[in-house]
Motif scaffolding. Structure first.
Motif, mmCIF file in Angstrom:
data_model
loop_
_atom_site.group_PDB
_atom_site.id
_atom_site.type_symbol
_atom_site.label_atom_id
_atom_site.label_comp_id
_atom_site.label_asym_id
_atom_site.label_seq_id
_atom_site.Cartn_x
_atom_site.Cartn_y
_atom_site.Cartn_z
ATOM 1 N N PHE A 197 0.110 -5.053 6.932
ATOM 2 C CA PHE A 197 0.207 -3.748 7.578
ATOM 3 C C PHE A 197 -0.942 -3.508 8.541
ATOM 4 O O PHE A 197 -2.042 -4.031 8.374
ATOM 5 C CB PHE A 197 0.224 -2.634 6.525
ATOM 6 N N ALA B 94 0.936 3.660 8.273
ATOM 7 C CA ALA B 94 0.944 2.210 8.080
ATOM 8 C C ALA B 94 2.155 1.657 8.817
ATOM 9 O O ALA B 94 3.265 2.190 8.690
ATOM 10 C CB ALA B 94 1.028 1.851 6.602
ATOM 11 N N ILE C 299 4.190 -2.120 10.509
ATOM 12 C CA ILE C 299 4.335 -3.562 10.349
ATOM 13 C C ILE C 299 5.090 -4.108 11.564
ATOM 14 O O ILE C 299 5.976 -3.444 12.107
ATOM 15 C CB ILE C 299 5.085 -3.901 9.037
ATOM 16 N N SER D 183 3.279 -0.738 1.097
ATOM 17 C CA SER D 183 2.567 0.135 2.035
ATOM 18 C C SER D 183 1.820 1.251 1.307
ATOM 19 O O SER D 183 0.724 1.654 1.723
ATOM 20 C CB SER D 183 3.528 0.726 3.070
#
Length: 233
Positions: A7, A93, A95, A167
């Motif tokens: 992340f 967060a 990705i 996360s």
């Protein structure tokens, strides 16, 4: 073994439109909660309630203001060893995902993005320098002897599926670092304790300890069952 998600973290801001994503992600938790028997954790669809939308917008706005006023988290900003009550931090967060791998629930949102790899938000967290009013039967607004920062909000976007896995834990790691950066020793927060204290168990698995239960009346018959949790360095 499935690969561990990696992340990236950034401040949530109004300029980025994060308050809209927060509400969409909040909505996404409802089918999941129903599937695990935790329907009573949230009994409404946040995006349908202007009050809930305004609440989220204020959270992000407070973080924007705090980040400008206190750009660096350090003991230098403490007032008598206590976090300023207006201190707040909102985090996202995200990705990186190949465009062809984006989950179906998010495909329309990113279909027009002209990139092979897309950064998608998958989790959110909000910290503040005082406790929420509804937990003060367990802990005060702030503790002069053992000051803390407060975990106000932690959420995973369930539309992201497996890409969101981990996360919450990663964001809690950021919260613990904020505690250390401020020279403090405590992170406090609260969660729903219904459904066999399943969510309390999640936080305990992340190193937080239950320190007291509370109830918030919803009407003459029902109340929201909460638990205050705490992590110490």
């Amino acid at each position: 073994m499935a690969p561990t998600n990696i992340f990236k973290f950034r401040a949530a801001t109004l300029a980025a439109g994060d308050e809209r994503w927060f509400v969409e992600a909040w909505d996404s938790t409802l089918p999941y909660l129903a599937a695990i028997g935790s329907t009573n954790q949230w009994q409404y669809i946040p995006s349908n309630l202007p009050g809930a939308v305004d609440k989220v917008k204020k959270m992000v706005a407070d973080s924007d203001i705090s980040a400008e006023k206190y750009p660096v988290s350090s003991p230098a900003i403490l007032e008598g060893g206590i976090p300023p009550p207006d201190w707040a931090r909102a985090y996202v967060a995200s990705i990186d995902v190949k465009k062809e791998d984006i989950p179906i629930a998010l495909a329309d949102k990113y279909s027009s993005v002209d990139k092979d790899v897309v950064s998608i938000p998958v989790g959110a967290m909000i910290l503040q320098g005082k406790s929420s009013e509804y937990v003060r039967s367990v802990i005060p607004e702030q503790d002069e002897k053992e000051p803390f920062i407060y975990l106000l909000f932690l959420m995973t976007d369930h539309r992201a599926g497996a890409f969101a896995k981990g996360s919450g834990s990663a964001l809690l790691g950021i919260a613990k670092e904020e505690v250390k950066n401020l020279g403090l020793k405590r992170l406090c927060g609260d969660c729903w304790r219904g459904n066999g204290r399943r969510l309390v168990g999640y936080y305990e698995g992340q190193g937080l300890m239950a320190i007291g239960d509370f109830d918030v009346p919803k009407n003459e018959q029902d109340s929201w069952e909460g638990c205050v949790v705490e992590w110490r360095t």
